[in-house]
Design a protein around this motif. Structure first.
Motif, PDB file in Angstrom:
ATOM      1  N   ASN A 125      48.131  43.581  41.953  1.00  0.00           N
ATOM      2  CA  ASN A 125      47.963  42.129  41.858  1.00  0.00           C
ATOM      3  C   ASN A 125      47.197  41.704  40.611  1.00  0.00           C
ATOM      4  O   ASN A 125      46.787  40.550  40.503  1.00  0.00           O
TER       5      ASN A 125
ATOM      6  N   LYS B 267      44.447  37.280  43.086  1.00  0.00           N
ATOM      7  CA  LYS B 267      45.183  37.847  41.957  1.00  0.00           C
ATOM      8  C   LYS B 267      44.432  37.642  40.633  1.00  0.00           C
ATOM      9  O   LYS B 267      43.736  36.644  40.448  1.00  0.00           O
ATOM     10  N   ASP B 268      44.600  38.614  39.732  1.00  0.00           N
ATOM     11  CA  ASP B 268      44.144  38.507  38.330  1.00  0.00           C
ATOM     12  C   ASP B 268      42.646  38.229  38.207  1.00  0.00           C
ATOM     13  O   ASP B 268      42.207  37.421  37.387  1.00  0.00           O
TER      14      ASP B 268
ATOM     15  N   LYS C 159      41.858  33.329  42.406  1.00  0.00           N
ATOM     16  CA  LYS C 159      42.705  33.724  41.280  1.00  0.00           C
ATOM     17  C   LYS C 159      41.974  33.475  39.960  1.00  0.00           C
ATOM     18  O   LYS C 159      41.240  32.497  39.821  1.00  0.00           O
TER      19      LYS C 159
END
Length: 355
Positions: free
Chosen positions: A285, A299-300, A317
């Motif tokens: 992810n 994510k990220d 995120k």
């Protein structure tokens, strides 16, 4: 003889809360098992022995530097009474080097870069040294072939070839905007300026005399006190009088004999917490996790936790989350440079215990 000079005077505010006034970025371990300053020492072994290393750092960091680099003689740990950018730093090191070894060649490098493989780095250094031996007036830079249209670096433009992998410098370019950086990338004659240099100690002193008389005048004054009981007081008096200016602006953009070696190594300037993503693995992810963390629907992100502490992320995120025993950072990953603003605000609001 070849000597190494490590410039280790930075504060690394963009690495807060990992980096503090008492433990700047160069003493952090961000890749591998050794601190950044130790890695700078390691990449020169066995090409340059510890007795030919010199470190210029803030006077408050001398003891910590000695702990990280016990191989370097304590007499080669040079304290700066105050920050004055890289030109005075380089001039001070060159002054002491030339006194000890009149024919000294200096490899000058920052303390906080990540470079690999070591063999390629040493090959490039020896290539630069050969250029200087053939022409002692040459100032040699290292240029990293750009892999992206980066806007955060200065660029070096090359022209005619001097030897294999070595070119004359046509021009220096400031940090460009995105379209200009894309143009540099397409042309293929531009390098990132990584701030690593090779030259004779006496040559850089001559260049400072020519282009920066204010700095050179203070160096000449200091020279009288080398190896005398008056050295510390002379340094405290003279160094703050030097203009604060980078060696690039002070000399390199004015000198007529500049060469660039095309770097055959991978380079990362570790300029911010974003480097943790480049230097460590990511999951499926896009998350980089160092330490213990549990991420759900996230994510990220970049997450670093201290020993024994678990960080939990839910629905997050593009964030940077750094936990330390006494301070925690949660920041937008797309605006990581704003961490400097946060550090300034912490100082203004009196949170000196975490700075």
């Amino acid at each position: 003889m070849l000597h190494a000079v490590i410039m280790a005077g930075g504060s690394g505010t963009r690495f807060w809360p990992l980096s503090r006034q008492a433990l700047p970025k160069q003493f952090l371990t961000l890749a591998g098992e050794r601190s950044l300053i130790q890695a700078a020492f390691d990449r020169c072994q066995p090409m340059i022995l510890g007795e030919r290393f010199w470190v210029v750092t803030n006077e408050s960091m001398i003891e910590t530097t000695a702990e990280h680099l016990p191989e370097v003689p304590k007499t080669h740990l040079i304290p700066e009474p105050c920050g004055r950018n890289t030109a005075p730093c380089v001039g001070l090191a060159a002054l002491l080097l030339a006194q000890e070894d009149p024919d000294a060649i200096m490899l000058v490098m920052p303390a906080d870069h990540v470079i690999s493989p070591i063999e390629n780095f040493q090959e490039a250094v020896l290539n630069a040294v050969n250029v200087v031996k053939k022409d002692p007036e040459q100032l040699v830079l290292f240029g990293v072939p750009p892999t992206s249209p980066a806007t955060g670096y200065g660029y070096i433009e090359r022209c005619t070839s001097i030897s294999n992998g070595v070119f004359k410098v046509a021009s220096f370019r400031e940090k460009p905007d995105r379209p200009t950086a894309e143009e540099y990338l397409q042309q293929g004659t531009f390098y990132w300026n990584c701030g690593i240099f090779v030259w004779k100690a006496q040559t850089i002193l001559n260049e400072l005399e020519k282009h920066q008389p204010e700095i050179f005048a203070q160096l000449k004054q200091l020279q009288k006190s080398i190896n005398t009981p008056a050295w510390d007081s002379a340094l405290a008096e003279c160094f703050p009088k030097m203009p604060s200016i980078s060696i690039d602006y002070a000399v390199l953009e004015k000198s007529k004999k500049i060469a660039v070696v095309e770097a055959p190594f991978d380079w990362d300037d570790v300029g911010s917490l974003e480097a943790m993503s480049r230097l460590n693995s990511t999951d499926e992810n896009g998350n980089t996790v160092i330490g213990t963390a549990c991420l759900v629907d996230s994510k990220d992100n970049i997450v670093r936790s201290s020993t024994g502490h678990t960080v939990g992320l839910l629905g997050i995120k593009n964030c940077i989350v750094v936990h330390t025993p006494d301070a925690t950072l949660v920041a937008d990953r797309t605006d990581e440079n704003a961490i400097r603003e946060l550090v300034a605000a912490l100082k203004e609001q009196g949170h000196h215990n975490v700075l």
